[in-house]
Design an enzyme around this catalytic site. Structure first.
Site, PDB file in Angstrom:
ATOM      1  N   ALA A  66       3.328  -1.702   7.000  1.00 15.66           N
ATOM      2  CA  ALA A  66       1.999  -1.693   7.788  1.00 15.66           C
ATOM      3  C   ALA A  66       1.219  -0.601   7.296  1.00 15.66           C
ATOM      4  O   ALA A  66       1.863   0.249   6.198  1.00 15.66           O
ATOM      5  CB  ALA A  66       1.984  -1.406   9.150  1.00 15.66           C
ATOM      6  N   GLY A 111       7.088  -4.688   6.511  1.00 14.87           N
ATOM      7  CA  GLY A 111       6.307  -5.281   6.895  1.00 14.87           C
ATOM      8  C   GLY A 111       6.485  -6.576   5.439  1.00 14.87           C
ATOM      9  O   GLY A 111       6.349  -6.637   4.761  1.00 14.87           O
ATOM     10  N   GLU A 114       9.804  -7.745   4.789  1.00 10.47           N
ATOM     11  CA  GLU A 114       9.751  -8.870   5.561  1.00 10.47           C
ATOM     12  C   GLU A 114       8.762  -9.727   5.772  1.00 10.47           C
ATOM     13  O   GLU A 114       9.866 -11.710   5.426  1.00 10.47           O
ATOM     14  CB  GLU A 114       9.219  -8.318   7.206  1.00 10.47           C
ATOM     15  CG  GLU A 114       9.741  -7.490   7.954  1.00 10.47           C
ATOM     16  CD  GLU A 114       9.826  -7.119   9.002  1.00 10.47           C
ATOM     17  OE1 GLU A 114       8.474  -6.213   9.132  1.00 10.47           O
ATOM     18  OE2 GLU A 114       9.883  -7.669  10.478  1.00 10.47           O
ATOM     19  N   GLU A 134      11.500   1.036   9.561  1.00  8.71           N
ATOM     20  CA  GLU A 134      10.553   1.384  10.358  1.00  8.71           C
ATOM     21  C   GLU A 134      10.921   2.151  11.041  1.00  8.71           C
ATOM     22  O   GLU A 134      10.300   2.412  11.481  1.00  8.71           O
ATOM     23  CB  GLU A 134      10.314  -0.086  11.205  1.00  8.71           C
ATOM     24  CG  GLU A 134       9.749  -1.386  10.546  1.00  8.71           C
ATOM     25  CD  GLU A 134      10.163  -1.883   9.402  1.00  8.71           C
ATOM     26  OE1 GLU A 134      11.307  -2.145   8.836  1.00  8.71           O
ATOM     27  OE2 GLU A 134       9.639  -3.168   9.059  1.00  8.71           O
TER      28      GLU A 134
HETATM   29  N1  COA Z   1       0.008   2.927   4.596  1.00 14.19           N
HETATM   30  C1  COA Z   1      -0.754   3.493   4.163  1.00 14.19           C
HETATM   31  N2  COA Z   1      -0.893   4.053   3.104  1.00 14.19           N
HETATM   32  C2  COA Z   1       0.228   4.185   2.012  1.00 14.19           C
HETATM   33  C3  COA Z   1       1.440   3.548   3.049  1.00 14.19           C
HETATM   34  C4  COA Z   1       1.207   2.236   3.903  1.00 14.19           C
HETATM   35  N3  COA Z   1       2.224   2.339   4.686  1.00 14.19           N
HETATM   36  N4  COA Z   1       2.257   3.676   1.787  1.00 14.19           N
HETATM   37  C5  COA Z   1       2.120   4.535   1.250  1.00 14.19           C
HETATM   38  N5  COA Z   1       0.813   4.800   1.096  1.00 14.19           N
HETATM   39  C6  COA Z   1      -0.663   5.446   0.637  1.00 14.19           C
HETATM   40  C7  COA Z   1      -0.261   7.038   0.540  1.00 14.19           C
HETATM   41  O1  COA Z   1      -0.424   7.746   1.073  1.00 14.19           O
HETATM   42  C8  COA Z   1      -0.819   7.850  -0.655  1.00 14.19           C
HETATM   43  O2  COA Z   1      -2.145   7.762  -0.177  1.00 14.19           O
HETATM   44  P1  COA Z   1      -3.177   9.078  -0.813  1.00 14.19           P
HETATM   45  O3  COA Z   1      -2.967   8.902  -2.886  1.00 14.19           O
HETATM   46  O4  COA Z   1      -3.969   8.836  -0.236  1.00 14.19           O
HETATM   47  O5  COA Z   1      -2.090   9.872  -0.258  1.00 14.19           O
HETATM   48  C9  COA Z   1      -0.889   6.183  -1.622  1.00 14.19           C
HETATM   49  O6  COA Z   1      -0.277   4.736  -0.967  1.00 14.19           O
HETATM   50  C10 COA Z   1       0.029   6.041  -2.349  1.00 14.19           C
HETATM   51  O7  COA Z   1       1.222   6.536  -2.199  1.00 14.19           O
HETATM   52  P2  COA Z   1       2.146   7.579  -3.025  1.00 14.19           P
HETATM   53  O8  COA Z   1       3.241   7.652  -1.669  1.00 14.19           O
HETATM   54  O9  COA Z   1       2.216   8.380  -3.313  1.00 14.19           O
HETATM   55  O10 COA Z   1       3.426   5.973  -4.242  1.00 14.19           O
HETATM   56  P3  COA Z   1       4.251   5.782  -4.716  1.00 14.19           P
HETATM   57  O11 COA Z   1       4.362   5.113  -5.576  1.00 14.19           O
HETATM   58  O12 COA Z   1       5.060   7.388  -4.532  1.00 14.19           O
HETATM   59  O13 COA Z   1       5.470   5.505  -2.854  1.00 14.19           O
HETATM   60  C11 COA Z   1       5.960   3.749  -1.432  1.00 14.19           C
HETATM   61  C12 COA Z   1       5.463   3.920  -2.688  1.00 14.19           C
HETATM   62  C13 COA Z   1       6.249   2.594  -1.080  1.00 14.19           C
HETATM   63  C14 COA Z   1       8.290   4.133  -1.918  1.00 14.19           C
HETATM   64  C15 COA Z   1       5.897   5.230  -0.799  1.00 14.19           C
HETATM   65  O14 COA Z   1       4.432   5.255  -0.390  1.00 14.19           O
HETATM   66  C16 COA Z   1       6.313   4.851   0.920  1.00 14.19           C
HETATM   67  O15 COA Z   1       7.394   5.022   1.494  1.00 14.19           O
HETATM   68  N6  COA Z   1       5.414   4.449   1.633  1.00 14.19           N
HETATM   69  C17 COA Z   1       5.385   4.240   3.386  1.00 14.19           C
HETATM   70  C18 COA Z   1       6.186   3.087   3.634  1.00 14.19           C
HETATM   71  C19 COA Z   1       6.577   2.630   5.027  1.00 14.19           C
HETATM   72  O16 COA Z   1       7.579   3.450   5.643  1.00 14.19           O
HETATM   73  N7  COA Z   1       6.596   0.990   5.079  1.00 14.19           N
HETATM   74  C20 COA Z   1       7.405   1.097   6.991  1.00 14.19           C
HETATM   75  C21 COA Z   1       5.847   0.861   7.848  1.00 14.19           C
HETATM   76  S1  COA Z   1       6.620  -0.014   9.153  1.00 14.19           S
END
Ligand code: COA
Length: 260
Positions: A66, A111, A114, A134
């Site tokens: 999400a 998600g 999922e 989550e």
């Molecule tokens: N929603 C919104 N923005 C997100 C996002 C999400 N779920 N996941 C990543 N982003 C954004 C980050 O905030 C970042 O934005 P910024 O450059 O403005 O700070 C950009 O995407 C890059 O993210 P980053 O974490 O630097 O990339 P990465 O390649 O190192 O890691 C992930 C990728 C997916 C492992 C990591 O971003 C992450 O853990 N995201 C959260 C996932 C999560 O918890 N999802 C569950 C939702 S219930």
């Protein structure tokens, strides 16, 4: 479309790319609507599509779940409204009669995992990472995760992964039957498309009925499931493709199926 890139790289095959790389292809309300329209559209009018490959833009993420930025500070009412669209999209994905292969090119978190589980089966790049994450942000899976994860990897592994939110590798996802194959990142989509092509060469109505019957097997006892299977089987008997398949075998040639 704002969030999905839709291509037709080969006859009968749709390549759908989650396309919000600036947020690692996270799911916002536009993507929820577009996914809902995609799956519903394929159900109502398959338009000769026989298989879908679902992937994400870039090599960092398949889908980061999400969109947590878009959800920051929204009202409870708005949250529920948005989640309702996601629920409909996940049900429409489940009900989509066309086989869906996920090609997981990077992180599949929340998600994103999922969506992987919502596909019929998945291939993963060896660099892909997975997490049912989550609980780390005060939530729980809400896009069929608690239903599909245990069906894939078994209840005890599903509980461990969901309660901890721990990140796991493509190799572990393979061992735990969450993905079917681990691929070189460069050839991932190609390999998924190759499989999609094999599927699309088969009789389309037969594949669709088999998908329905396999889905029924996940929530029925064996005898009720078998009643469904025989009904699905019987719908194929009067089809042109069944006649063509048997005829082609006897004429020692490749069958030409039209989905009729
Ligand atoms: N929603 C919104 N923005 C997100 C996002 C999400 N779920 N996941 C990543 N982003 C954004 C980050 O905030 C970042 O934005 P910024 O450059 O403005 O700070 C950009 O995407 C890059 O993210 P980053 O974490 O630097 O990339 P990465 O390649 O190192 O890691 C992930 C990728 C997916 C492992 C990591 O971003 C992450 O853990 N995201 C959260 C996932 C999560 O918890 N999802 C569950 C939702 S219930």
């Amino acid at each position: 479309m704002k969030t999905l890139l839709i291509e037709k790289p080969k006859d009968h095959i749709l390549l759908v790319t989650l396309n919000r790389p600036e947020v690692r292809n996270a799911i916002n309300i536009d993507m929820m609507h577009e996914l809902l329209n995609l799956w519903e559209g394929l159900k109502q009018n398959p338009d000769n599509i026989r298989c879908v490959v679902l992937t994400g833009t870039g090599d960092k993420a398949f889908c980061a779940g999400a969109d947590l930025k878009a959800r920051h500070n929204i009202t409870l009412e708005e949250w529920r409204k948005q989640h309702n669209v996601l629920q409909k999209a996940m049900i429409a994905m489940h009900d989509c009669p066309i086989p869906i292969i996920a090609a997981v090119n990077g992180a599949a978190f929340g998600g994103g995992l999922e969506l992987t589980l919502g596909s019929d089966f998945a291939y993963a790049a060896e660099t892909a990472m997975f997490s049912q994450s989550e609980v780390k942000v005060g939530l729980m899976p809400g896009a069929l995760g608690t239903q599909n994860l245990p069906r894939a990897c078994g209840i005890r592994r599903a509980k461990e992964l969901t309660f901890t939110g721990e990140i796991f590798s493509a190799q572990q996802a393979l061992e735990w039957k969450i993905v079917n194959k681990v691929c070189n990142p460069q050839s991932l989509v190609y390999e998924a498309l190759e499989t999609a092509e094999k599927i699309s060469e088969n009789a389309p109505l037969a594949v669709l009925q088999a998908k329905c019957s396999l889905n029924v097997s996940q929530h029925s006892d064996i005898k009720s499931g078998y009643v469904f299977e025989v009904e699905a089987y019987n719908t194929l008997l009067p089809t042109h493709d069944r006649v063509e398949g048997i005829k082609a075998f006897n004429e020692k040639r490749k069958p030409v199926f039209h989905g009729k």
